[in-house]
Design a protein around this motif. Structure first.
Motif, short mmCIF file in Angstrom:
data_model
loop_
_atom_site.label_atom_id
_atom_site.label_comp_id
_atom_site.label_asym_id
_atom_site.label_seq_id
_atom_site.Cartn_x
_atom_site.Cartn_y
_atom_site.Cartn_z
N ARG A 115 58.75 115.18 -11.99
CA ARG A 115 58.87 113.73 -12.10
C ARG A 115 58.53 113.08 -10.76
NH1 ARG A 115 64.44 112.65 -15.44
NH2 ARG A 115 63.56 110.55 -15.44
N ARG A 116 57.84 111.93 -10.84
CA ARG A 116 57.57 111.15 -9.64
C ARG A 116 57.38 109.70 -10.04
NH1 ARG A 116 53.53 108.96 -6.55
NH2 ARG A 116 51.86 109.63 -7.96
N ASP A 117 58.19 108.84 -9.45
CA ASP A 117 58.03 107.40 -9.72
C ASP A 117 56.67 106.93 -9.22
OD1 ASP A 117 60.56 107.36 -10.75
OD2 ASP A 117 61.52 106.62 -8.92
N GLY A 118 56.02 106.08 -9.98
CA GLY A 118 54.71 105.57 -9.59
C GLY A 118 53.56 106.45 -10.02
N SER A 119 53.84 107.54 -10.71
CA SER A 119 52.77 108.41 -11.20
C SER A 119 51.92 107.64 -12.21
CB SER A 119 53.35 109.65 -11.86
OG SER A 119 52.35 110.37 -12.57
N PRO A 120 50.60 107.90 -12.25
CA PRO A 120 49.76 107.24 -13.26
C PRO A 120 49.99 107.77 -14.66
CG PRO A 120 48.47 108.82 -12.01
CD PRO A 120 49.81 108.76 -11.34
N HIS A 121 50.82 108.79 -14.80
CA HIS A 121 51.13 109.36 -16.12
C HIS A 121 52.56 108.96 -16.48
CE1 HIS A 121 47.46 111.65 -15.57
NE2 HIS A 121 47.95 112.18 -14.45
N GLU A 122 52.67 107.99 -17.41
CA GLU A 122 53.97 107.43 -17.76
C GLU A 122 54.49 108.00 -19.08
OE1 GLU A 122 53.80 102.98 -15.86
OE2 GLU A 122 52.87 103.28 -17.83
N VAL A 123 55.78 108.28 -19.11
CA VAL A 123 56.42 108.77 -20.32
C VAL A 123 57.69 107.96 -20.54
CG1 VAL A 123 57.48 110.73 -21.50
CG2 VAL A 123 55.51 111.11 -19.99
N VAL A 124 57.83 107.37 -21.72
CA VAL A 124 59.01 106.59 -22.07
C VAL A 124 59.62 107.21 -23.32
CG1 VAL A 124 59.92 104.33 -22.74
CG2 VAL A 124 58.00 104.48 -21.11
N VAL A 125 60.91 107.60 -23.22
CA VAL A 125 61.58 108.25 -24.34
C VAL A 125 62.84 107.46 -24.66
CG1 VAL A 125 62.69 110.35 -25.18
CG2 VAL A 125 60.69 110.52 -23.68
N GLN A 126 63.02 107.13 -25.94
CA GLN A 126 64.22 106.49 -26.43
C GLN A 126 64.79 107.36 -27.55
OE1 GLN A 126 62.43 102.65 -27.51
NE2 GLN A 126 63.65 101.69 -25.90
N ALA A 127 66.09 107.59 -27.50
CA ALA A 127 66.73 108.43 -28.51
C ALA A 127 68.00 107.74 -29.01
CB ALA A 127 67.06 109.80 -27.94
N VAL A 128 68.14 107.67 -30.31
CA VAL A 128 69.32 107.08 -30.95
C VAL A 128 69.82 108.10 -31.98
CG1 VAL A 128 70.24 105.19 -32.33
CG2 VAL A 128 68.46 104.74 -30.62
N SER A 129 71.05 108.57 -31.75
CA SER A 129 71.61 109.61 -32.65
C SER A 129 70.58 110.73 -32.84
CB SER A 129 72.01 109.00 -33.99
OG SER A 129 72.96 107.96 -33.81
N ALA A 130 70.03 111.18 -31.75
CA ALA A 130 68.95 112.15 -31.82
C ALA A 130 69.01 113.07 -30.62
CB ALA A 130 67.60 111.43 -31.88
N SER A 131 68.17 114.08 -30.66
CA SER A 131 67.98 114.96 -29.51
C SER A 131 66.51 114.96 -29.17
CB SER A 131 68.48 116.37 -29.81
OG SER A 131 67.69 116.95 -30.83
N ALA A 132 66.20 114.84 -27.87
CA ALA A 132 64.80 114.79 -27.44
C ALA A 132 64.66 115.55 -26.13
CB ALA A 132 64.36 113.35 -27.26
N SER A 133 63.50 116.15 -25.93
CA SER A 133 63.23 116.87 -24.70
C SER A 133 61.78 116.71 -24.32
CB SER A 133 63.58 118.36 -24.85
OG SER A 133 62.84 118.94 -25.91
N VAL A 134 61.56 116.69 -22.99
CA VAL A 134 60.22 116.61 -22.42
C VAL A 134 60.06 117.85 -21.56
CG1 VAL A 134 58.59 115.24 -21.09
CG2 VAL A 134 60.39 114.10 -22.42
N VAL A 135 59.17 118.77 -21.98
CA VAL A 135 59.08 120.07 -21.34
C VAL A 135 57.64 120.37 -20.98
CG1 VAL A 135 61.07 120.87 -22.70
CG2 VAL A 135 58.76 121.30 -23.52
N PRO A 136 57.41 121.32 -20.03
CA PRO A 136 56.04 121.72 -19.72
C PRO A 136 55.40 122.41 -20.91
CG PRO A 136 57.55 122.36 -17.98
CD PRO A 136 58.39 121.95 -19.14
N ALA A 137 54.12 122.13 -21.12
CA ALA A 137 53.37 122.80 -22.18
C ALA A 137 53.13 124.24 -21.77
CB ALA A 137 52.06 122.09 -22.46
N SER A 138 53.25 125.14 -22.70
CA SER A 138 53.01 126.55 -22.40
C SER A 138 51.53 126.78 -22.17
CB SER A 138 53.49 127.43 -23.54
OG SER A 138 52.81 127.11 -24.74
N GLY A 139 51.20 127.71 -21.30
CA GLY A 139 49.80 128.02 -21.01
C GLY A 139 49.22 127.03 -20.06
#
Length: 285
Positions: free
Chosen positions: A261-285
């Motif tokens: 993670r780095r603030d100001g990166s040109p690659h933005e990810v926004v995740v919202q979760a409500v009564s849910a489970s979510a994960s952001v992980v490295p892609a394999s390979g």
């Protein structure tokens, strides 16, 4: 007393030939009105016949370069079709099993549709439009000659690698492979699996289902919302060495982030979760 000479007899009136019922056409003149009407009626009838043949003929090998052409027709519950190349494919309100695969060698959108009832006839229609210069292809289906509506059954499509997708899936299973155009995916009660994605932008809304989304190239922007669902975003670390600018929020939910993670990166990810489970992980390979 003057005498009056008798008047000379009048010459006989020349005979007048009977008037024809209609004046003959003059060479180089305007056609007679009746002839013009008959000719116009013949042209109109020919146009009507051509339209009927276009609407009811076999279009399995036609490109849908015009709006509203039926591009696939089949009996026994299935139909194959071929439509024009498109920048964006729209599947709005589909249900059942949907599979969209990108092929770098493809120059058109091709596919097959199988309805839930093999005893009924299914037609496929592709509408091509270009709002704002974006070639947008909307695919719909009809059953037994009824009105065209979102396809319900098994829909398999192959698209060029640059084609994006706008999908609203109400229930079923969705499998996406190799898409390179921008994505807008809304699913409910659906099992969504996507691999090999490389769009610049992607927006995901998953309700009462699951989603496993894997990218092979770092997107510029990803927005994902999970409600009463489980979701995984798999992002490549290679090509995004400076990390991702990740913003997350959770309401009665769990969000885990394990990519750099780095603030100001040109690659933005926004995740919202409500009564849910979510994960952001490295892609394999």
């Amino acid at each position: 007393m003057d005498t009056v000479s008798p008047a000379a007899p009048l010459p006989p009136r020349p005979s007048v030939p009977p008037r024809p019922s209609a004046a003959p056409e003059r060479e180089g003149g305007r056609p007679r009105r009746r002839t013009a009407l008959i000719a116009g009626a013949a042209v109109l009838a020919a146009a009507v016949i051509a339209t009927v043949l276009l609407a009811t003929g076999d279009h399995d090998h036609d490109d849908a370069t015009s709006t509203g052409l039926p591009v696939g027709r089949g009996d026994g519950g299935g139909a194959t079709f071929r439509a024009a190349d498109a920048d964006l494919l729209v599947l709005d309100g589909v249900s059942g099993r949907v599979q969209v695969t990108a092929d770098p060698a493809a120059t058109a959108v091709t596919g097959a549709f199988t309805g839930a009832d093999p005893a009924r006839r299914h037609d496929v229609r592709a509408d091509l439009d270009a709002p704002g210069g974006t070639r947008t292809l909307t695919v719909r289906c009809a059953v037994d000659g009824g009105p065209y509506a979102p396809c319900a059954g098994e829909l398999r499509l192959t698209v060029p690698s640059h084609t994006g997708l706008r999908l609203r899936q109400t229930s079923g299973d969705t499998l996406l492979t190799g898409l390179g155009g921008d994505l807008s995916l809304v699913t409910a009660s659906d099992h969504l699996t996507a691999t090999g994605l490389h769009p610049r932008r992607a927006a995901l809304t998953v309700t009462s289902g699951s989603a496993d989304i894997a990218f092979t190239a770092a997107p510029d922007h990803v927005a994902a919302q999970f409600t009463s669902a489980s979701g995984v975003l798999r992002l490549p670390v290679t090509g995004a060495a400076d990390g991702y600018a990740v913003t997350s929020s959770a309401t009665s939910a769990n969000v885990q982030v394990s990519v750099p993670r780095r603030d100001g990166s040109p690659h933005e990810v926004v995740v919202q979760a409500v009564s849910a489970s979510a994960s952001v992980v490295p892609a394999s390979g």
